[in-house]
Design a protein around this motif. Structure first.
Motif, short mmCIF file in Angstrom:
data_model
loop_
_atom_site.label_atom_id
_atom_site.label_comp_id
_atom_site.label_asym_id
_atom_site.label_seq_id
_atom_site.Cartn_x
_atom_site.Cartn_y
_atom_site.Cartn_z
N GLN A 1 -15.05 60.96 49.44
CA GLN A 1 -14.87 61.40 48.06
C GLN A 1 -13.71 60.67 47.40
O GLN A 1 -13.80 60.23 46.24
CB GLN A 1 -14.66 62.91 48.03
CG GLN A 1 -14.83 63.54 46.67
CD GLN A 1 -14.87 65.06 46.74
OE1 GLN A 1 -14.36 65.67 47.68
NE2 GLN A 1 -15.47 65.70 45.77
N ALA A 2 -12.62 60.49 48.15
CA ALA A 2 -11.46 59.79 47.60
C ALA A 2 -11.77 58.32 47.35
O ALA A 2 -11.38 57.76 46.31
CB ALA A 2 -10.28 59.93 48.56
N GLN A 3 -12.48 57.67 48.28
CA GLN A 3 -12.79 56.25 48.11
C GLN A 3 -13.78 56.02 46.97
O GLN A 3 -13.64 55.06 46.20
CB GLN A 3 -13.36 55.69 49.42
CG GLN A 3 -12.39 55.71 50.59
CD GLN A 3 -11.10 54.97 50.29
OE1 GLN A 3 -11.10 53.94 49.59
NE2 GLN A 3 -9.99 55.49 50.78
N LEU A 4 -14.76 56.88 46.85
CA LEU A 4 -15.71 56.76 45.74
C LEU A 4 -15.00 56.91 44.40
O LEU A 4 -15.25 56.14 43.46
CB LEU A 4 -16.81 57.81 45.89
CG LEU A 4 -17.79 57.61 47.05
CD1 LEU A 4 -18.60 58.88 47.28
CD2 LEU A 4 -18.72 56.43 46.78
N ALA B 1 -14.99 65.58 60.74
CA ALA B 1 -14.80 66.58 59.69
C ALA B 1 -14.04 66.03 58.49
O ALA B 1 -14.11 66.59 57.39
CB ALA B 1 -14.07 67.80 60.26
N GLY B 2 -13.31 64.95 58.67
CA GLY B 2 -12.55 64.37 57.56
C GLY B 2 -13.33 63.36 56.74
O GLY B 2 -12.81 62.85 55.74
N LEU B 3 -14.58 63.07 57.14
CA LEU B 3 -15.34 62.02 56.45
C LEU B 3 -15.61 62.38 54.99
O LEU B 3 -15.50 61.52 54.11
CB LEU B 3 -16.66 61.76 57.18
CG LEU B 3 -17.57 60.69 56.58
CD1 LEU B 3 -16.87 59.33 56.55
CD2 LEU B 3 -18.88 60.61 57.35
N VAL C 1 -17.28 54.83 41.87
CA VAL C 1 -18.66 54.73 42.35
C VAL C 1 -19.27 56.12 42.47
O VAL C 1 -18.63 57.04 43.01
CB VAL C 1 -18.71 54.01 43.72
CG1 VAL C 1 -20.09 54.09 44.35
CG2 VAL C 1 -18.28 52.54 43.55
N ALA C 2 -20.48 56.29 41.98
CA ALA C 2 -21.18 57.56 42.10
C ALA C 2 -21.59 57.79 43.55
O ALA C 2 -22.00 56.86 44.25
CB ALA C 2 -22.41 57.58 41.22
N ALA C 3 -21.51 59.04 43.99
CA ALA C 3 -21.87 59.35 45.38
C ALA C 3 -23.31 58.98 45.69
O ALA C 3 -23.63 58.57 46.82
CB ALA C 3 -21.64 60.84 45.65
N ALA D 1 -24.03 67.69 49.42
CA ALA D 1 -23.62 68.49 48.26
C ALA D 1 -22.75 67.68 47.31
O ALA D 1 -22.69 67.97 46.11
CB ALA D 1 -22.88 69.74 48.73
N LEU D 2 -22.08 66.66 47.83
CA LEU D 2 -21.29 65.77 46.98
C LEU D 2 -22.15 64.75 46.25
O LEU D 2 -21.66 64.06 45.35
CB LEU D 2 -20.25 65.02 47.84
CG LEU D 2 -19.20 65.87 48.56
CD1 LEU D 2 -18.33 64.98 49.43
CD2 LEU D 2 -18.36 66.65 47.56
#
Length: 299
Positions: A158-161, A151-153, A166-168, A196-197
């Protein structure tokens, strides 16, 4: 209507790929020139789980993991820079373990989540480094059931991108229908959040069984890689079966990647099937850099 014979297509495809390799070497002369598959650990050298734990922990601490990259080449149409990220583990004796050996060991030893995140983080960093010089490539990154249930992925990715700029959409997470079947509903929820991200999803090893059909129906898939039996195109009947599958996938908004294409004839057999991309040693063996000129490679 057939555009050309298999022989002519094979000749044209071979010439195109050879042209790409030749022109690309000068442009990317800083990349390792070794394009062959790295040597694998010899049979009989099986490690105990305790030894695997030690080796994997060392690699996670920065001693042994490496990513190689294999281009995914368009058969027709606009050029897109896309690569498969492939994990390798080097030991102190010079042996190299492929992902097919590393991943099961990581699952048995409870380290698969950490290994998956190492691969994701390194992939994001590589995309970010490339994006500083030119357009971002898309990387296809295989992920385990354990990670897809995490669930934390989504927040972590999002934080690492964001950190690496870097675009999702530069990531496509690859999964197998049989692997995720035990926790399908949970994976579906998390996949929809990630999609959705802007993060993409790829279904690998598509057959026509119930698990794959459920994945097609319910998961937000952008790409599909058919299982090898779809790609044994010995006659026109087999090609018609593949064409029908590709048409169905296209109708659902999915693009089709034919993996493990090893020679020009295998590539030529796909010429009029509607397949969008090919991947395999015929195009280029996995290498340490993103060394591929997609502009020259479009056939």
């Amino acid at each position: 209507m057939r555009l050309c014979s298999d022989s002519a297509a094979a000749t044209f495809i071979t010439a195109s790929v050879h042209l790409r390799v030749s022109s690309n070497q000068d442009a990317w002369n800083w990349v390792s020139s070794a394009t062959a598959e790295p040597p694998r650990a010899a049979e009989g050298d099986a490690l105990t789980d305790a030894a695997w734990t030690e080796r994997l922990r060392g690699a996670l601490d920065g001693r042994g993991f490496e990513l190689l990259f294999q281009p995914i080449m368009p058969l027709h149409g606009a050029e897109e820079a896309q690569f498969q990220a492939l994990l390798r583990l080097h030991d102190d004796d010079g042996r190299v373990y492929a992902a097919a050996e590393v991943i099961p060991a990581a699952e048995r030893t409870g380290l698969i989540g950490a290994v998956d995140r190492w691969v994701l983080l390194r992939s994001i960093a590589v995309i970010g480094e490339r994006a500083q010089r030119e357009a971002s490539p898309r990387l296809f990154v295989r992920q385990s059931l354990a990670s897809l249930r995490d669930a934390g992925l989504a927040d972590w990715l999002q934080a690492q991108l964001a950190h690496h700029g870097v675009a999702a959409a530069a990531l496509s997470l690859e999964l197998g229908a049989d692997e995720i079947a035990p926790a399908f509903d949970e994976v579906e929820r998390h996949a929809r959040t990630l999609h959705a991200l802007g993060i993409g999803f790829t279904l690998a090893g598509y057959t026509d069984d119930a698990n794959c059909e459920r994945a097609l129906e319910r998961l937000p898939l952008d790409f599909v890689k058919p299982a090898p039996h779809w790609l044994r195109l010995d006659d026109e009947d087999a090609r018609e079966v593949l064409r029908a599958l590709v048409e169905r996938l296209h109708a659902g908004g999915r693009r089709v990647i034919a993996p493990r294409i090893e020679d020009a004839r295998a590539a030529a057999a796909l010429w009029n099937t509607g397949v969008d991309f090919i991947q395999g040693n015929f195009v280029q063996a996995a290498d340490r850099g993103l060394a591929f000129d997609f502009g020259e490679a479009v056939v």
